[in-house]
Design a protein around this motif. Sequence first.
Motif, mmCIF file in Angstrom:
data_model
loop_
_atom_site.group_PDB
_atom_site.id
_atom_site.type_symbol
_atom_site.label_atom_id
_atom_site.label_comp_id
_atom_site.label_asym_id
_atom_site.label_seq_id
_atom_site.Cartn_x
_atom_site.Cartn_y
_atom_site.Cartn_z
ATOM 1 N N THR A 27 0.860 -1.181 0.000
ATOM 2 C CA THR A 27 0.000 0.000 0.000
ATOM 3 C C THR A 27 0.899 1.235 0.000
ATOM 4 O O THR A 27 2.067 1.164 0.393
ATOM 5 C CB THR A 27 -0.944 0.026 1.219
ATOM 6 N N ILE A 28 0.347 2.335 -0.457
ATOM 7 C CA ILE A 28 1.112 3.578 -0.552
ATOM 8 C C ILE A 28 0.432 4.647 0.282
ATOM 9 O O ILE A 28 -0.777 4.856 0.169
ATOM 10 C CB ILE A 28 1.231 4.053 -2.013
ATOM 11 N N GLU A 29 1.214 5.288 1.116
ATOM 12 C CA GLU A 29 0.748 6.465 1.848
ATOM 13 C C GLU A 29 1.544 7.651 1.334
ATOM 14 O O GLU A 29 2.603 7.493 0.740
ATOM 15 C CB GLU A 29 0.956 6.281 3.345
ATOM 16 N N SER A 30 1.029 8.825 1.566
ATOM 17 C CA SER A 30 1.752 10.017 1.116
ATOM 18 C C SER A 30 1.815 11.026 2.248
ATOM 19 O O SER A 30 0.992 11.016 3.166
ATOM 20 C CB SER A 30 1.089 10.622 -0.119
ATOM 21 N N ILE A 31 2.806 11.880 2.153
ATOM 22 C CA ILE A 31 3.015 12.911 3.169
ATOM 23 C C ILE A 31 3.483 14.174 2.454
ATOM 24 O O ILE A 31 4.209 14.106 1.464
ATOM 25 C CB ILE A 31 4.043 12.441 4.226
ATOM 26 N N THR A 32 3.048 15.306 2.968
ATOM 27 C CA THR A 32 3.499 16.572 2.373
ATOM 28 C C THR A 32 4.970 16.779 2.717
ATOM 29 O O THR A 32 5.454 16.257 3.726
ATOM 30 C CB THR A 32 2.696 17.772 2.916
ATOM 31 N N PRO A 33 5.683 17.532 1.903
ATOM 32 C CA PRO A 33 7.076 17.834 2.240
ATOM 33 C C PRO A 33 7.198 18.484 3.623
ATOM 34 O O PRO A 33 8.125 18.184 4.377
ATOM 35 C CB PRO A 33 7.523 18.783 1.129
ATOM 36 N N GLU A 34 6.231 19.335 3.983
ATOM 37 C CA GLU A 34 6.253 19.986 5.298
ATOM 38 C C GLU A 34 6.054 18.959 6.418
ATOM 39 O O GLU A 34 6.678 19.044 7.467
ATOM 40 C CB GLU A 34 5.168 21.069 5.389
ATOM 41 N N GLY A 35 5.175 17.996 6.184
ATOM 42 C CA GLY A 35 4.939 16.949 7.166
ATOM 43 C C GLY A 35 6.169 16.077 7.371
ATOM 44 O O GLY A 35 6.498 15.693 8.493
ATOM 45 N N LEU A 36 6.869 15.788 6.282
ATOM 46 C CA LEU A 36 8.096 15.008 6.383
ATOM 47 C C LEU A 36 9.160 15.780 7.151
ATOM 48 O O LEU A 36 9.834 15.228 8.022
ATOM 49 C CB LEU A 36 8.611 14.643 4.992
ATOM 50 N N GLU A 37 9.266 17.061 6.854
ATOM 51 C CA GLU A 37 10.239 17.914 7.545
ATOM 52 C C GLU A 37 9.941 17.958 9.051
ATOM 53 O O GLU A 37 10.851 17.846 9.883
ATOM 54 C CB GLU A 37 10.194 19.320 6.952
ATOM 55 N N ALA A 38 8.670 18.080 9.405
ATOM 56 C CA ALA A 38 8.287 18.113 10.822
ATOM 57 C C ALA A 38 8.614 16.787 11.503
ATOM 58 O O ALA A 38 9.119 16.766 12.629
ATOM 59 C CB ALA A 38 6.797 18.425 10.957
ATOM 60 N N ALA A 39 8.356 15.672 10.820
ATOM 61 C CA ALA A 39 8.669 14.355 11.390
ATOM 62 C C ALA A 39 10.165 14.186 11.586
ATOM 63 O O ALA A 39 10.617 13.653 12.608
ATOM 64 C CB ALA A 39 8.121 13.251 10.489
ATOM 65 N N GLN A 40 10.949 14.659 10.629
ATOM 66 C CA GLN A 40 12.399 14.568 10.751
ATOM 67 C C GLN A 40 12.902 15.423 11.908
ATOM 68 O O GLN A 40 13.827 15.029 12.623
ATOM 69 C CB GLN A 40 13.068 14.975 9.440
ATOM 70 N N THR A 41 12.297 16.576 12.104
ATOM 71 C CA THR A 41 12.686 17.455 13.220
ATOM 72 C C THR A 41 12.383 16.758 14.542
ATOM 73 O O THR A 41 13.212 16.802 15.474
ATOM 74 C CB THR A 41 11.932 18.802 13.131
ATOM 75 N N LEU A 42 11.212 16.131 14.664
ATOM 76 C CA LEU A 42 10.866 15.400 15.882
ATOM 77 C C LEU A 42 11.843 14.251 16.129
ATOM 78 O O LEU A 42 12.256 14.014 17.258
ATOM 79 C CB LEU A 42 9.443 14.868 15.801
ATOM 80 N N ASP A 43 12.203 13.537 15.056
ATOM 81 C CA ASP A 43 13.160 12.430 15.198
ATOM 82 C C ASP A 43 14.516 12.957 15.700
ATOM 83 O O ASP A 43 15.131 12.352 16.563
ATOM 84 C CB ASP A 43 13.354 11.705 13.868
ATOM 85 N N ALA A 44 14.946 14.060 15.128
ATOM 86 C CA ALA A 44 16.241 14.628 15.514
ATOM 87 C C ALA A 44 16.221 15.054 16.981
ATOM 88 O O ALA A 44 17.199 14.859 17.715
ATOM 89 C CB ALA A 44 16.593 15.819 14.616
ATOM 90 N N LYS A 45 15.103 15.637 17.433
ATOM 91 C CA LYS A 45 14.992 16.070 18.829
ATOM 92 C C LYS A 45 14.977 14.866 19.773
ATOM 93 O O LYS A 45 15.541 14.922 20.843
ATOM 94 C CB LYS A 45 13.735 16.912 19.037
ATOM 95 N N SER A 46 14.324 13.778 19.359
ATOM 96 C CA SER A 46 14.253 12.619 20.241
ATOM 97 C C SER A 46 15.605 11.902 20.335
ATOM 98 O O SER A 46 15.871 11.211 21.311
ATOM 99 C CB SER A 46 13.180 11.640 19.760
ATOM 100 N N GLU A 47 16.450 12.061 19.324
ATOM 101 C CA GLU A 47 17.792 11.470 19.363
ATOM 102 C C GLU A 47 18.765 12.299 20.180
ATOM 103 O O GLU A 47 19.822 11.806 20.561
ATOM 104 C CB GLU A 47 18.317 11.291 17.931
ATOM 105 N N SER A 48 18.428 13.541 20.432
ATOM 106 C CA SER A 48 19.336 14.438 21.188
ATOM 107 C C SER A 48 19.345 14.145 22.666
ATOM 108 O O SER A 48 18.520 13.655 23.287
ATOM 109 C CB SER A 48 18.933 15.901 21.006
#
Length: 118
Positions: A97-118
């Motif tokens: 199956t395919i899901e999609s995400i806006t570029p802004e949504g991907l950027e926000a998810a990456q920011t959250l991931d980076a913060k949780s790794e800090s």
Amino acid sequence: MADNKRQYTVVTIEMVRGLKEDQVPFTCRYEFIGLASLGRPKYHCIYSSPNYVGALCKSKISRAGAEPREFDLWPGLFKHHQEFGDGRILCVKSDYTIESITPEGLEAAQTLDAKSES
């Protein structure tokens, strides 16, 4: 998996070109319809705009009526999305199956991931 017998409004590539030219907001999604030869996943493309939800169909209508276009994941669906998609990023899951995400949504998810790794 999508219901292959589901009924949608007919959408042609010419209609999608019109949406893009007229800057009408729309989304598109890809429904997994099964596996083709050699186990390749196949998809229907579903467009939604303020006025309709429709399956992308072949431009020529046969005696049997309008038939939805079927896309192989590569290169068909990928190439189609690059040219006629809604700008969202596609994510293929393990069940095809395919899901999609806006570029802004991907950027926000990456920011959250980076913060949780800090």
